[in-house]
Design an enzyme around this catalytic site. Sequence first.
Site, short mmCIF file in Angstrom:
data_model
loop_
_atom_site.label_atom_id
_atom_site.label_comp_id
_atom_site.label_asym_id
_atom_site.label_seq_id
_atom_site.Cartn_x
_atom_site.Cartn_y
_atom_site.Cartn_z
CB CYS A 66 -0.79 0.29 1.16
SG CYS A 66 -2.06 -1.57 1.60
CG ASP A 104 7.54 -8.34 -16.87
OD1 ASP A 104 8.05 -7.54 -17.10
OD2 ASP A 104 6.82 -9.13 -17.10
CG ASP A 105 7.96 -6.02 -13.85
OD1 ASP A 105 7.70 -7.26 -12.70
OD2 ASP A 105 7.87 -5.70 -14.24
#
EC number: 2.4.2.14
Length: 510
Positions: A2, A373-374
């Site tokens: 978050c 890609d990560d």
Amino acid sequence: MCGILGIALADQSSVVAPELFDGSLFLQHRGQDAAGMATCGERGRLYQCKGNGMARDVFTQHRMSGLVGSMGIAHLRYPTAGSCANSEAQPFYVNSPYGICLSHNGTLVNTLSLRSYLDEVVHRHINTDSDSELLLNVFAAELERHNKYRVNNDDIFHALEGVYRQCRGGYACVGMLAGYSLFGFRDPNGIRPLLFGERVNPDGTKDYMLASESVVLKAHNFNKFRDLKPGEAVIIPKDCNKQEPEFRQVVPTNSYRPDLFEYVYFARPDSVLDGISVYHTRLQMGIKLAENVKKVVDPDEIDVVVSVPDTARTCALQCANHLNKPYREAFVKNRYVGRTFIMPNQKERVSSVRRKLNPMDFEFKDKRVLIVDDSIVRGTTSKEIINMAKESGATKVYFASAAPAIRFNHIYGIDLADTKQLVAYNRTTDEVAQELGCEKVIYQSLEDLVDCCKTDKIDKFEVGVFTGNYVTGVEDGYLQELERVRALNKAKLTTAKAEVDIGLYNSADY
């Protein structure tokens, strides 16, 4: 995962809500599921606006007009286990003692025992499935032990000692005591990030901010900032033009182990967390990944290197440079579609990939392509990307991941998937390639990834998602409970929960 934010302005007649809104936009990448804000006005009265959706949708002009006061906190929610309902949007609030709001980033790993303690020992009602509400109520119960008419800083720090003693996991929190102060604290291992910054006004007074990433602080001219240390807390008085913030090392640092996945994927590249530049780490990942590619694929078998936007761009470009291959932006991203692994169910993730990315055929036709890609999580995105590349005419597709194989739960706030849903779970690298439909899969090694991120001060990280060994350990039954709650939430997605939780203070919640 978050985004959390807190701001205290020196000018007591000013309104903090617009700046909290702006700051929330800088943290939107950390949570697209829900947004919330709470402010403190005259006489300690609290005002709130929160709900499911992006910040721009929740914080409408009509709602914002009711959020008065010079001090406030905000939260951007990424849906972790037990937090999919509108009523579970943060900040959370308890009216006793003193009126407390809390925004929490992370996950607790001893929720079963905490829930029993709060129910059976201190008799506090828990209204949601969120561990954030548990943490808030543990803090409230500890603060209530003082049984005083008015709270002071020592009381807050002593209450936080109780929180640290009872709560296990990775967490960073920003809270607000009605009419008194903001406060922030970070777990004893420094797993989740939290920074403190100050801004000098023309009249010499100072404003203060707490935030998940440095990019928010810099964007709002809080140019003097630092990371809170593991186990450290800060109290920022509401009337901060008369009193300075107070810092205290509440508990000793257990270890300094930031979550490695922050640097791989979650944080913005223009942020600096724990003194480590996210952009710089991703450049290094590209160099290391190129060396790993050479061990698996002859560079002569690669015609072009393509990145999956956006996070992998930096790594892919550096990888292409070190392979001496052309780099191409062959996928065009629709910026109005959210992150796919954050999507709440598999069907939505699959359809979202094609809405999110569109291939340019001429960059793939008759070419042998290395796609970077990560990370590879469930494999949903990767499989669709590989399919799109081949549909566009690629003769061979190699798929490289800037992160090692993800084979275990992430238990500290990034709700990737249940273990058995991870594409690398119980599969070899060749079996992953077969499942994804590409010629080869190349993973970054964990040792190389740590080398990309470490500094003189930090040389160890939380890597449980790759190894299954978690820095805090987990209580018996927690992982099973985690998967049970995830399954329950999945089933409940078709049955809407209450739109608004019970809260007498929701003066601005329309």
